[in-house]
Enzyme design. Structure first.
Site, PDB file in Angstrom:
ATOM      1  N   ASP A  62      -6.367  -2.784  -7.535  1.00 34.22           N
ATOM      2  CA  ASP A  62      -7.357  -1.734  -7.326  1.00 34.22           C
ATOM      3  C   ASP A  62      -8.254  -1.290  -8.479  1.00 34.22           C
ATOM      4  OD1 ASP A  62      -6.123  -1.342  -4.887  1.00 34.22           O
ATOM      5  OD2 ASP A  62      -4.558   0.067  -5.780  1.00 34.22           O
ATOM      6  N   THR A  81       0.818  -1.227  -0.034  1.00 33.63           N
ATOM      7  CA  THR A  81       0.138   0.028  -0.106  1.00 33.63           C
ATOM      8  C   THR A  81       0.961   1.442  -0.105  1.00 33.63           C
ATOM      9  OG1 THR A  81      -1.784   0.979   0.896  1.00 33.63           O
ATOM     10  CG2 THR A  81      -0.488  -0.048   2.617  1.00 33.63           C
ATOM     11  N   ASN A 110      -0.164  -3.176  -6.420  1.00 33.41           N
ATOM     12  CA  ASN A 110      -0.773  -2.977  -5.077  1.00 33.41           C
ATOM     13  C   ASN A 110      -0.566  -4.632  -4.636  1.00 33.41           C
ATOM     14  OD1 ASN A 110      -3.005  -4.482  -6.217  1.00 33.41           O
ATOM     15  ND2 ASN A 110      -4.250  -3.816  -4.730  1.00 33.41           N
ATOM     16  N   LYS A 132       3.474   1.835  -3.731  1.00 34.80           N
ATOM     17  CA  LYS A 132       2.971   0.977  -4.981  1.00 34.80           C
ATOM     18  C   LYS A 132       3.809   1.363  -6.144  1.00 34.80           C
ATOM     19  CE  LYS A 132      -1.796   1.031  -3.380  1.00 34.80           C
ATOM     20  NZ  LYS A 132      -3.213   1.462  -3.560  1.00 34.80           N
ATOM     21  N   GLY A 156     -10.998  13.919  -7.645  1.00 37.55           N
ATOM     22  CA  GLY A 156      -9.654  13.850  -7.021  1.00 37.55           C
ATOM     23  C   GLY A 156      -8.673  13.403  -8.142  1.00 37.55           C
ATOM     24  N   ALA A 157      -7.180  13.430  -7.568  1.00 40.50           N
ATOM     25  CA  ALA A 157      -6.246  13.226  -8.669  1.00 40.50           C
ATOM     26  C   ALA A 157      -5.073  12.526  -7.900  1.00 40.50           C
ATOM     27  CB  ALA A 157      -5.795  14.678  -9.106  1.00 40.50           C
ATOM     28  N   GLY A 158      -5.300  11.904  -6.751  1.00 43.95           N
ATOM     29  CA  GLY A 158      -4.024  11.149  -6.116  1.00 43.95           C
ATOM     30  C   GLY A 158      -4.095   9.778  -6.563  1.00 43.95           C
ATOM     31  N   GLY A 159      -3.369   8.755  -5.933  1.00 40.49           N
ATOM     32  CA  GLY A 159      -3.181   7.628  -6.314  1.00 40.49           C
ATOM     33  C   GLY A 159      -4.399   6.766  -6.478  1.00 40.49           C
ATOM     34  N   TYR A 180     -14.447   5.269   3.525  1.00 46.09           N
ATOM     35  CA  TYR A 180     -15.415   4.642   4.333  1.00 46.09           C
ATOM     36  C   TYR A 180     -15.035   4.691   5.589  1.00 46.09           C
ATOM     37  CZ  TYR A 180     -11.524   1.246   4.087  1.00 46.09           C
ATOM     38  OH  TYR A 180     -10.339   0.606   4.105  1.00 46.09           O
TER      39      TYR A 180
HETATM   40  P1  ATR Z   1      -4.566   9.132  -2.462  1.00 49.79           P
HETATM   41  O1  ATR Z   1      -3.258   8.788  -3.143  1.00 49.79           O
HETATM   42  O2  ATR Z   1      -5.004   8.291  -1.396  1.00 49.79           O
HETATM   43  O3  ATR Z   1      -5.816   9.208  -3.630  1.00 49.79           O
HETATM   44  P2  ATR Z   1      -3.571  11.876  -1.967  1.00 49.79           P
HETATM   45  O4  ATR Z   1      -2.768  11.894  -3.271  1.00 49.79           O
HETATM   46  O5  ATR Z   1      -3.343  12.464  -0.893  1.00 49.79           O
HETATM   47  O6  ATR Z   1      -4.601  10.528  -1.799  1.00 49.79           O
HETATM   48  O7  ATR Z   1      -4.993  12.641  -2.805  1.00 49.79           O
HETATM   49  C1  ATR Z   1      -6.055  13.119  -1.811  1.00 49.79           C
HETATM   50  C2  ATR Z   1      -7.132  13.779  -2.783  1.00 49.79           C
HETATM   51  O8  ATR Z   1      -8.208  14.511  -2.273  1.00 49.79           O
HETATM   52  C3  ATR Z   1      -6.673  15.034  -3.756  1.00 49.79           C
HETATM   53  O9  ATR Z   1      -7.277  14.988  -4.861  1.00 49.79           O
HETATM   54  C4  ATR Z   1      -7.058  16.173  -2.881  1.00 49.79           C
HETATM   55  O10 ATR Z   1      -7.104  17.094  -3.665  1.00 49.79           O
HETATM   56  P3  ATR Z   1      -5.706  18.254  -3.969  1.00 49.79           P
HETATM   57  O11 ATR Z   1      -5.199  17.608  -5.167  1.00 49.79           O
HETATM   58  O12 ATR Z   1      -6.399  19.680  -4.251  1.00 49.79           O
HETATM   59  O13 ATR Z   1      -5.107  18.179  -2.578  1.00 49.79           O
HETATM   60  C5  ATR Z   1      -8.160  15.584  -2.257  1.00 49.79           C
HETATM   61  N1  ATR Z   1      -8.636  16.307  -1.177  1.00 49.79           N
HETATM   62  C6  ATR Z   1      -8.397  16.200  -0.055  1.00 49.79           C
HETATM   63  N2  ATR Z   1      -8.997  17.162   0.970  1.00 49.79           N
HETATM   64  C7  ATR Z   1      -9.831  17.830   0.097  1.00 49.79           C
HETATM   65  C8  ATR Z   1     -10.825  18.991   0.250  1.00 49.79           C
HETATM   66  N3  ATR Z   1     -10.976  19.318   1.442  1.00 49.79           N
HETATM   67  N4  ATR Z   1     -11.639  19.491  -0.712  1.00 49.79           N
HETATM   68  C9  ATR Z   1     -11.078  18.852  -2.156  1.00 49.79           C
HETATM   69  N5  ATR Z   1     -10.605  17.795  -2.238  1.00 49.79           N
HETATM   70  C10 ATR Z   1      -9.712  17.192  -1.195  1.00 49.79           C
END
Ligand code: ATR
Length: 265
Positions: free
Chosen positions: A85, A45, A70, A49, A106-109, A213
């Site tokens: 995933d 995790t 993963n 990854k 969102g744009a994270g992993g 969740y």
């Molecule tokens: P993961 O890899 O688990 O997906 P991450 O890389 O930390 O996690 O990404 C978290 C996501 O949640 C991002 O898209 C983040 O938006 P930003 O790129 O603008 O930071 C989003 N996120 C976290 N808190 C947020 C909030 N309060 N409002 C909107 N988006 C949020």
């Protein structure tokens, strides 16, 4: 969840699933030592990854597409990397995503895996992210890799009209599938304050997935279900992802209901 599944498969005596903490700089050496210690494989995790894919001798197409793994399985001829995933998300949906207009928040992993999973499965994907530049980076990355791998993936970014207005929303009724991969809701935030969605904007015929969740249904899913949308929570996605990993390691049919019950206990 995995130990309950192993027990149900009659493998509880020989197999066990345990957590191992490892620092990124020790990851590769730790993984390479595992086969000799009797490990059949591993789930990996964050933040490992990307390294998990890099350490592998062989990788699945999906792991290469997403650029992350993963799941590892240790075979006689080397380490094999998978990404469940993406498959887990697809398996959790009530219908295949082909042809659906999908919104990924969102744009994270987690977003990357979802975008690939849905895009490669034939959905048209639009990415929204609070920080617009990150959405654009992910879009570029996905399109470039799709070109390299000659996979057809349709992905664009979407913006709310006024980024300076936190209340700005998208026309959410236009999406047949909405997937929240952001951390919003994890610490009790109101999704309708932080995401470009309206509480009363859902409708029947939509599928709404919330990867976040907790102990109770998320505010987002409650609103969606109340409007007649089909909802999928993060635990179901986790269960499906875990089931696919279990299948990789054991080559057995995963006992989904046992895994669901254990994950929700
Ligand atoms: P993961 O890899 O688990 O997906 P991450 O890389 O930390 O996690 O990404 C978290 C996501 O949640 C991002 O898209 C983040 O938006 P930003 O790129 O603008 O930071 C989003 N996120 C976290 N808190 C947020 C909030 N309060 N409002 C909107 N988006 C949020």
């Amino acid at each position: 969840m995995q130990n309950a599944a192993l027990a149900a498969l009659g493998l509880g005596e020989e197999w066990s699933y345990e957590a191992i903490d490892v620092a990124p700089e020790e990851f590769e050496a730790r993984v390479r030592a595992m086969p000799a210690e009797g490990f059949a494989g591993a789930n990996v995790t964050v933040p490992h990854k990307l390294l998990a894919l890099a350490v592998a001798d062989v990788s699945s197409e999906m792991a290469r597409e997403i650029g992350a793994a993963n799941t590892l399985i240790f075979r006689a001829n080397g380490i094999e990397a998978h990404n469940t995933d993406a498959g887990g998300l697809i398996a959790s949906l009530p219908r295949p995503p082909r042809g659906l207009r999908a919104l990924v928040l969102g744009a994270g992993g987690a977003a990357r895996a979802a975008i690939w999973a849905l895009g490669a499965a034939g959905a048209t994907v639009e990415i929204w992210n609070r920080t617009e530049a990150r959405a654009e980076t992910v879009r570029l990355e996905v399109t470039q890799r799709a070109r390299e791998l000659q996979v057809e993936v349709e992905v664009t970014t979407v913006r709310t009209g006024a980024p300076e207005d936190p209340g700005a929303t998208l026309d959410q009724s236009g999406y047949e599938l909405i997937v929240n991969t952001t951390a919003v809701g994890l610490h009790g935030e109101d999704p309708f304050e932080h995401l470009p969605l309206r509480r009363d904007g859902f409708g029947p015929g939509q599928v709404v997935v919330d990867m976040v969740y907790g102990d109770r249904p998320s505010t987002l899913l409650e609103a969606a279900a109340g409007a007649g949308a089909a909802v999928v929570d993060g635990i179901e996605v986790l269960v499906q992802q875990g089931a696919l990993s279990l299948q990789v390691w054991t080559d057995r049919e995963p006992p989904l209901d046992v895994m669901r019950a254990a994950a929700r206990a």
